[in-house]
Scaffold this motif. Structure first.
Motif, PDB file in Angstrom:
ATOM      1  N   VAL A  51       0.870  -1.180   0.000  1.00 47.00           N
ATOM      2  CA  VAL A  51       0.000   0.000   0.000  1.00 47.00           C
ATOM      3  C   VAL A  51       0.906   1.229   0.000  1.00 47.00           C
ATOM      4  O   VAL A  51       1.705   1.419   0.915  1.00 47.00           O
ATOM      5  CB  VAL A  51      -0.932   0.027   1.226  1.00 47.00           C
ATOM      6  CG1 VAL A  51      -1.771   1.302   1.227  1.00 47.00           C
ATOM      7  CG2 VAL A  51      -1.834  -1.208   1.234  1.00 47.00           C
ATOM      8  N   GLU A  53       1.777   5.302  -0.063  1.00 43.10           N
ATOM      9  CA  GLU A  53       1.243   6.581   0.399  1.00 43.10           C
ATOM     10  C   GLU A  53       1.411   7.609  -0.712  1.00 43.10           C
ATOM     11  O   GLU A  53       2.471   7.713  -1.332  1.00 43.10           O
ATOM     12  CB  GLU A  53       1.966   7.048   1.658  1.00 43.10           C
ATOM     13  CG  GLU A  53       1.345   8.296   2.274  1.00 43.10           C
ATOM     14  CD  GLU A  53       1.891   8.602   3.653  1.00 43.10           C
ATOM     15  OE1 GLU A  53       1.404   9.567   4.275  1.00 43.10           O
ATOM     16  OE2 GLU A  53       2.816   7.878   4.104  1.00 43.10           O
ATOM     17  N   PHE A  58      -3.735   7.091   0.062  1.00 45.03           N
ATOM     18  CA  PHE A  58      -3.069   5.809  -0.129  1.00 45.03           C
ATOM     19  C   PHE A  58      -3.611   5.119  -1.380  1.00 45.03           C
ATOM     20  O   PHE A  58      -4.734   5.376  -1.808  1.00 45.03           O
ATOM     21  CB  PHE A  58      -3.298   4.901   1.092  1.00 45.03           C
ATOM     22  CG  PHE A  58      -2.752   5.466   2.371  1.00 45.03           C
ATOM     23  CD1 PHE A  58      -1.467   5.145   2.790  1.00 45.03           C
ATOM     24  CD2 PHE A  58      -3.514   6.334   3.146  1.00 45.03           C
ATOM     25  CE1 PHE A  58      -0.958   5.665   3.971  1.00 45.03           C
ATOM     26  CE2 PHE A  58      -3.014   6.864   4.321  1.00 45.03           C
ATOM     27  CZ  PHE A  58      -1.723   6.527   4.732  1.00 45.03           C
ATOM     28  N   CYS A  60      -3.301   1.164  -3.754  1.00 42.60           N
ATOM     29  CA  CYS A  60      -2.811  -0.202  -3.887  1.00 42.60           C
ATOM     30  C   CYS A  60      -3.137  -0.696  -5.293  1.00 42.60           C
ATOM     31  O   CYS A  60      -4.243  -0.464  -5.796  1.00 42.60           O
ATOM     32  CB  CYS A  60      -3.477  -1.108  -2.844  1.00 42.60           C
ATOM     33  SG  CYS A  60      -2.907  -2.820  -2.891  1.00 42.60           S
ATOM     34  N   HIS A 108      -7.811   6.774   3.593  1.00 43.79           N
ATOM     35  CA  HIS A 108      -7.388   6.014   4.771  1.00 43.79           C
ATOM     36  C   HIS A 108      -6.755   4.688   4.348  1.00 43.79           C
ATOM     37  O   HIS A 108      -7.306   3.954   3.523  1.00 43.79           O
ATOM     38  CB  HIS A 108      -8.574   5.756   5.702  1.00 43.79           C
ATOM     39  CG  HIS A 108      -9.259   7.010   6.151  1.00 43.79           C
ATOM     40  ND1 HIS A 108      -8.727   7.844   7.111  1.00 43.79           N
ATOM     41  CD2 HIS A 108     -10.427   7.580   5.757  1.00 43.79           C
ATOM     42  CE1 HIS A 108      -9.535   8.867   7.304  1.00 43.79           C
ATOM     43  NE2 HIS A 108     -10.583   8.733   6.490  1.00 43.79           N
ATOM     44  N   ARG A 109      -5.638   4.395   4.930  1.00 53.03           N
ATOM     45  CA  ARG A 109      -4.925   3.160   4.602  1.00 53.03           C
ATOM     46  C   ARG A 109      -5.778   1.933   4.901  1.00 53.03           C
ATOM     47  O   ARG A 109      -5.798   0.961   4.127  1.00 53.03           O
ATOM     48  CB  ARG A 109      -3.624   3.101   5.402  1.00 53.03           C
ATOM     49  CG  ARG A 109      -2.701   1.946   5.039  1.00 53.03           C
ATOM     50  CD  ARG A 109      -1.358   2.096   5.754  1.00 53.03           C
ATOM     51  NE  ARG A 109      -0.403   1.084   5.310  1.00 53.03           N
ATOM     52  CZ  ARG A 109      -0.281  -0.116   5.858  1.00 53.03           C
ATOM     53  NH1 ARG A 109      -1.058  -0.445   6.887  1.00 53.03           N
ATOM     54  NH2 ARG A 109       0.610  -0.984   5.397  1.00 53.03           N
ATOM     55  N   SER A 110      -6.502   1.953   6.022  1.00 57.93           N
ATOM     56  CA  SER A 110      -7.333   0.813   6.414  1.00 57.93           C
ATOM     57  C   SER A 110      -8.413   0.534   5.376  1.00 57.93           C
ATOM     58  O   SER A 110      -8.754  -0.626   5.113  1.00 57.93           O
ATOM     59  CB  SER A 110      -7.978   1.070   7.780  1.00 57.93           C
ATOM     60  OG  SER A 110      -8.784   2.240   7.730  1.00 57.93           O
TER      61      SER A 110
END
Length: 351
Positions: A51, A53, A58, A60, A108-110
Motif C-alpha cells: 500500500v 502513500e 493511499f 494499492c 485512509h490506509r485501512s
C-alpha cells in the motif's frame, strides 16, 4: 456452515475467514454479484501486498486478468459501487479486454487494505469457478506406446463390444496420451508466462537433481478404475510406474504440484498425485476432443450427461496389459483444447 468453524481461504500466504453472504443468482454469468456484510470491512494487517502513500492518501495496485473484471464490476456496476462505498475508496478498472492493473485509492490506509482484501477474496471465489485452461503433463504418445494402445483398443472391441456401453467412441486419441500432473486456470499471457517461468525454476531447483539429469524410464502397464462399481465405469486408466522401481517420478510430480499450489497457480486436489493415463472415458463419447474433465476442480460438471460402461470384462482380460516403455524427458505446460503438429496438445512452456 458452522459459524464457529467458518470456511478458510488462503490468499498470498495469509488465511481469511469466509463470512456467510447472501448471493443472488442471475441468468447471465456476467451479472453475478457480490454481497458482503459490514464485518468484511474490518481493518486488516497488511503484509501480503503493498500500500503506497500518495499526496492524496493511499493506493494499492493489483494485477487482475481482464476476464475477471466483470466480477468486480458486478451487475450494472453494483459490486464496484458497494465496495467503494463500504470501504470509502475509489476503484479504477481498465476497459474490458484491456490487460492492466486495478488501482484502489483512498484517504485512509485501512480502507484501501479492506478493499484490496475483499477484492482478493472475491476474485479467488470466481477463479475457482472457471474451467481450467492448461495442465502440466508428461507426453505418453511415443510411436511404440500408440501402437500398443491401438492394439489394446482393437482387442477390447473384439472381446468386449457386447458389454453395455462399450464402443470405439470411448477411447482416447492415441496422439494425446498423457500423464496429468495438475490443472491450471491461466487467464492471460502474463499468467501463462508466470507458469512457464515457475516450471523452469522447478527444473533448476529440484527436477534435474532428482532425475539425475537424464530422462526417466517408465513403464505403462495394467489398467484400473477409480469409482466403486466396475459395472458402472466412466473412466479407465493405464498405470504408470518407474521401470527401476524407484519413486522418483512420484517425487517430481508431488513437488511440482506443491510449488504450483504455493504460487497460487494451481488448486490442491490431492495430497499425492495418482500417476495414471486415461485410455477410456465416457466424456469422449460425445466430445472426442474432451480432456480429463474429471481432474478439473472448477467449471460445470457434466457427469449427469455421461453414459457409463460395464468394464468388468475389460478388467479381467486386460488387467496386466503392457502398453510399453517410454522415456520421459520433459514436463509440458499443455493448452487445453489444442493440438500441435504431432497431434499432441500445444505447449505453452516446458522443462
Amino acid at each position: 456452515m458452522d459459524v464457529l468453524r467458518p470456511t478458510l481461504i488462503r490468499i498470498g500466504g495469509r488465511v481469511y475467514r469466509k463470512n456467510i453472504i447472501q448471493e443472488q443468482a442471475y441468468q447471465q454469468e456476467e451479472e453475478e454479484d457480490f454481497c458482503a456484510g459490514p464485518s468484511d470491512c474490518a481493518d486488516e494487517p497488511c503484509d501480503a501486498f503493498v500500500v503506497e502513500e500518495t499526496e492524496k492518501g493511499f493506493q494499492c495496485r493489483v494485477e487482475v486478468p481482464s476476464p475477471l473484471y466483470k466480477y468486480i464490476i458486478g451487475k450494472k456496476g453494483e459490486t464496484k459501487k458497494r465496495l467503494e462505498t463500504e470501504t470509502r475508496t475509489s476503484i479504477s478498472i481498465p476497459k474490458p479486454g484491456v490487460e492492466g492493473e486495478i488501482v484502489i485509492t483512498g484517504q485512509h490506509r485501512s480502507g484501501v487494505i479492506s478493499a484490496r482484501t475483499r477484492i482478493d477474496v472475491l476474485l479467488d471465489s470466481f477463479r475457482k469457478k472457471q474451467p481450467f485452461t492448461h495442465f502440466l503433463s508428461f507426453a505418453l504418445n511415443q510411436p511404440a506406446i500408440q501402437e500398443k494402445f491401438l492394439q489394446f483398443k482393437e482387442e477390447v472391441l473384439e472381446k468386449c463390444s457386447k458389454d453395455r456401453g462399450v464402443s470405439s467412441s470411448l477411447f482416447q486419441n492415441p496422439a494425446k496420451l498423457h500423464l496429468t500432473l495438475g490443472t491450471l486456470v491461466l487467464l492471460n499471457e502474463q499468467e501463462i508466462q508466470k507458469a512457464g517461468d515457475l516450471l523452469q525454476k522447478c527444473k533448476e531447483d529440484f527436477v534435474d537433481q532428482i532425475a539425475g539429469g537424464k530422462p526417466l524410464t517408465v513403464e505403462v502397464a495394467g489398467v484400473e478404475y477409480m469409482n466403486d462399481d466396475p459395472a458402472m465405469m466412466d473412466v479407465l486408466y493405464a498405470k504408470v510406474h518407474m521401470k527401476d522401481g524407484s519413486d522418483r517420478l512420484q517425487v517430481i510430480a508431488d513437488q511440482l504440484m506443491e510449488r504450483f499450489v504455493a504460487s497460487g497457480l494451481m488448486l490442491k486436489e490431492w495430497d499425492r498425485i495418482k500417476l495414471h493415463a486415461t485410455v477410456m472415458n465416457t466424456l469422449f463419447r460425445k466430445d472426442p476432443g474432451a480432456e480429463e474433465r474429471n481432474n478439473a476442480t472448477s467449471g460445470k460438471s457434466s457427469f449427469k450427461e455421461r453414459e457409463s460402461f460395464n468394464g468388468q470384462n475389460i478388467l479381467k482380460l486386460f488387467e496386466n496389459f503392457y502398453f510399453g516403455e517410454v522415456q520421459l524427458d520433459s514436463v509440458r505446460l499443455s493448452q487445453r483444447f489444442s493440438s500441435d503438429a504431432s497431434g499432441y496438445y500445444a505447449t505453452s512452456g516446458q522443462l
